[in-house]
Design a protein around this motif. Structure first.
Motif, PDB file in Angstrom:
ATOM      1  N   SER A 154     -15.263   8.814  11.501  1.00 48.92           N
ATOM      2  CA  SER A 154     -15.266   9.924  12.462  1.00 48.92           C
ATOM      3  C   SER A 154     -15.362  11.272  11.750  1.00 48.92           C
ATOM      4  CB  SER A 154     -14.029   9.872  13.361  1.00 48.92           C
ATOM      5  OG  SER A 154     -12.852  10.006  12.596  1.00 48.92           O
ATOM      6  N   GLY A 155     -14.707  11.424  10.617  1.00 50.85           N
ATOM      7  CA  GLY A 155     -14.811  12.668   9.851  1.00 50.85           C
ATOM      8  C   GLY A 155     -16.219  12.881   9.311  1.00 50.85           C
ATOM      9  N   SER A 156     -16.807  11.804   8.828  1.00 52.03           N
ATOM     10  CA  SER A 156     -18.182  11.892   8.326  1.00 52.03           C
ATOM     11  C   SER A 156     -19.152  12.227   9.443  1.00 52.03           C
ATOM     12  CB  SER A 156     -18.600  10.569   7.682  1.00 52.03           C
ATOM     13  OG  SER A 156     -17.781  10.265   6.598  1.00 52.03           O
ATOM     14  N   LEU A 157     -18.944  11.612  10.593  1.00 50.42           N
ATOM     15  CA  LEU A 157     -19.810  11.866  11.735  1.00 50.42           C
ATOM     16  C   LEU A 157     -19.661  13.312  12.202  1.00 50.42           C
ATOM     17  CD1 LEU A 157     -21.829  10.545  13.618  1.00 50.42           C
ATOM     18  CD2 LEU A 157     -19.936   9.801  15.047  1.00 50.42           C
ATOM     19  N   LYS A 158     -18.440  13.785  12.247  1.00 49.91           N
ATOM     20  CA  LYS A 158     -18.181  15.161  12.658  1.00 49.91           C
ATOM     21  C   LYS A 158     -18.848  16.152  11.710  1.00 49.91           C
ATOM     22  CE  LYS A 158     -13.978  15.448  14.211  1.00 49.91           C
ATOM     23  NZ  LYS A 158     -12.529  15.639  14.299  1.00 49.91           N
ATOM     24  N   ARG A 159     -18.692  15.932  10.412  1.00 48.10           N
ATOM     25  CA  ARG A 159     -19.268  16.840   9.420  1.00 48.10           C
ATOM     26  C   ARG A 159     -20.804  16.764   9.411  1.00 48.10           C
ATOM     27  NH1 ARG A 159     -16.678  17.290   3.597  1.00 48.10           N
ATOM     28  NH2 ARG A 159     -15.033  18.140   4.890  1.00 48.10           N
ATOM     29  N   THR A 160     -21.347  15.575   9.552  1.00 48.13           N
ATOM     30  CA  THR A 160     -22.806  15.424   9.565  1.00 48.13           C
ATOM     31  C   THR A 160     -23.402  16.079  10.800  1.00 48.13           C
ATOM     32  OG1 THR A 160     -22.567  13.326   8.390  1.00 48.13           O
ATOM     33  CG2 THR A 160     -24.692  13.761   9.397  1.00 48.13           C
ATOM     34  N   LEU A 161     -22.743  15.931  11.929  1.00 47.99           N
ATOM     35  CA  LEU A 161     -23.238  16.577  13.149  1.00 47.99           C
ATOM     36  C   LEU A 161     -23.183  18.095  13.030  1.00 47.99           C
ATOM     37  CD1 LEU A 161     -21.741  14.258  15.902  1.00 47.99           C
ATOM     38  CD2 LEU A 161     -24.154  14.583  15.364  1.00 47.99           C
ATOM     39  N   ALA A 162     -22.207  18.601  12.311  1.00 45.11           N
ATOM     40  CA  ALA A 162     -22.121  20.052  12.116  1.00 45.11           C
ATOM     41  C   ALA A 162     -23.223  20.559  11.178  1.00 45.11           C
ATOM     42  CB  ALA A 162     -20.753  20.420  11.554  1.00 45.11           C
ATOM     43  N   MET A 163     -23.665  19.700  10.249  1.00 45.85           N
ATOM     44  CA  MET A 163     -24.674  20.111   9.266  1.00 45.85           C
ATOM     45  C   MET A 163     -26.096  19.928   9.775  1.00 45.85           C
ATOM     46  SD  MET A 163     -22.803  18.442   5.981  1.00 45.85           S
ATOM     47  CE  MET A 163     -23.914  18.962   4.718  1.00 45.85           C
ATOM     48  N   GLU A 164     -26.330  18.954  10.619  1.00 46.12           N
ATOM     49  CA  GLU A 164     -27.680  18.609  11.072  1.00 46.12           C
ATOM     50  C   GLU A 164     -27.939  19.204  12.455  1.00 46.12           C
ATOM     51  OE1 GLU A 164     -30.156  16.478   9.696  1.00 46.12           O
ATOM     52  OE2 GLU A 164     -29.018  16.482   7.835  1.00 46.12           O
ATOM     53  N   GLU A 165     -29.095  19.810  12.631  1.00 51.15           N
ATOM     54  CA  GLU A 165     -29.524  20.344  13.927  1.00 51.15           C
ATOM     55  C   GLU A 165     -30.905  19.795  14.262  1.00 51.15           C
ATOM     56  OE1 GLU A 165     -28.049  22.276  16.242  1.00 51.15           O
ATOM     57  OE2 GLU A 165     -26.199  22.176  15.090  1.00 51.15           O
ATOM     58  N   THR A 166     -30.984  18.517  14.584  1.00 49.89           N
ATOM     59  CA  THR A 166     -32.250  17.884  14.918  1.00 49.89           C
ATOM     60  C   THR A 166     -32.128  17.196  16.271  1.00 49.89           C
ATOM     61  OG1 THR A 166     -31.640  15.799  13.843  1.00 49.89           O
ATOM     62  CG2 THR A 166     -32.774  17.451  12.486  1.00 49.89           C
ATOM     63  N   HIS A 167     -33.250  16.721  16.756  1.00 46.93           N
ATOM     64  CA  HIS A 167     -33.265  15.994  18.028  1.00 46.93           C
ATOM     65  C   HIS A 167     -32.396  14.737  17.932  1.00 46.93           C
ATOM     66  CE1 HIS A 167     -34.782  14.591  21.833  1.00 46.93           C
ATOM     67  NE2 HIS A 167     -35.200  13.463  21.277  1.00 46.93           N
ATOM     68  N   PHE A 168     -32.490  14.047  16.804  1.00 44.01           N
ATOM     69  CA  PHE A 168     -31.691  12.832  16.624  1.00 44.01           C
ATOM     70  C   PHE A 168     -30.199  13.153  16.589  1.00 44.01           C
ATOM     71  CE2 PHE A 168     -29.653   9.676  13.824  1.00 44.01           C
ATOM     72  CZ  PHE A 168     -29.843   8.550  14.610  1.00 44.01           C
ATOM     73  N   SER A 169     -29.817  14.217  15.894  1.00 39.88           N
ATOM     74  CA  SER A 169     -28.396  14.563  15.825  1.00 39.88           C
ATOM     75  C   SER A 169     -27.850  14.952  17.194  1.00 39.88           C
ATOM     76  CB  SER A 169     -28.161  15.682  14.814  1.00 39.88           C
ATOM     77  OG  SER A 169     -28.764  16.878  15.227  1.00 39.88           O
ATOM     78  N   LYS A 170     -28.684  15.560  18.028  1.00 40.99           N
ATOM     79  CA  LYS A 170     -28.241  15.894  19.382  1.00 40.99           C
ATOM     80  C   LYS A 170     -28.010  14.630  20.205  1.00 40.99           C
ATOM     81  CE  LYS A 170     -30.340  20.401  19.317  1.00 40.99           C
ATOM     82  NZ  LYS A 170     -31.446  21.240  19.737  1.00 40.99           N
ATOM     83  N   LYS A 171     -28.884  13.634  20.019  1.00 40.41           N
ATOM     84  CA  LYS A 171     -28.686  12.365  20.722  1.00 40.41           C
ATOM     85  C   LYS A 171     -27.419  11.675  20.232  1.00 40.41           C
ATOM     86  CE  LYS A 171     -32.747  10.297  20.246  1.00 40.41           C
ATOM     87  NZ  LYS A 171     -33.936   9.430  20.470  1.00 40.41           N
ATOM     88  N   VAL A 172     -27.161  11.744  18.926  1.00 38.62           N
ATOM     89  CA  VAL A 172     -25.933  11.144  18.381  1.00 38.62           C
ATOM     90  C   VAL A 172     -24.711  11.879  18.926  1.00 38.62           C
ATOM     91  CG1 VAL A 172     -24.618  10.701  16.271  1.00 38.62           C
ATOM     92  CG2 VAL A 172     -27.067  10.254  16.313  1.00 38.62           C
TER      93      VAL A 172
END
Length: 141
Positions: free
Chosen positions: A25-43
């Motif tokens: 969950s921490g990795s997912l939270k940090r990755t979502l904060a770093m990535e701004e793509t269509h895929f990250s929005k779906k995730v």
């Protein structure tokens, strides 16, 4: 390549966060904060739904993305997922390589179409145009 396939970029970033010792969950939270793509929005939408109790994998386009989401679900439940994420990443990279090579092999054919229909007629006009003009001037006088 990372800018061409956002899902591969996201998975690489997520994997590096997992390897640095963060939880799923921490990795997912940090990755979502770093990535701004269509895929990250779906995730992000999937993760919000997952936290609310309704998980849907159907909005993801490829079976690789769906497999990644399944691995995330298992990881959020406490299962180790690093090996599964590495396998998904490797398979995605191989598939990308196959598709990219196929696209590159089709380029000569695609590029010959403008050459055939646009450049060749213009060269014919440049070569034979002055000859035709000279011939018509000679015939008319």
């Amino acid at each position: 390549m990372v800018h061409i396939v956002p899902s591969i970029s996201f998975i690489k970033q997520f994997k590096s966060q997992i390897k640095s010792g963060l939880s799923v969950s921490g990795s997912l939270k940090r990755t979502l904060a770093m990535e701004e793509t269509h895929f990250s929005k779906k995730v992000q939408l999937w993760w919000s739904a997952y936290r609310n109790g309704s998980s849907s994998r159907y909005s993801f386009s490829s079976h690789y993305e769906k497999a990644f989401i399944e691995a995330l679900e298992q990881g959020l439940q406490g299962a180790p997922i690093l090996k599964a994420v590495e396998n998904i990443e490797d398979e995605m990279l191989q598939e990308f390589e196959i598709q990219w090579k196929s696209y590159l092999e089709s380029l000569p054919t695609k590029l010959s179409i403008p050459l055939l229909f646009l450049f060749f007629p213009s060269y014919v006009i440049l070569i034979f145009g002055p000859l035709i003009v000279t011939f018509l001037q000679g015939v008319s006088s």
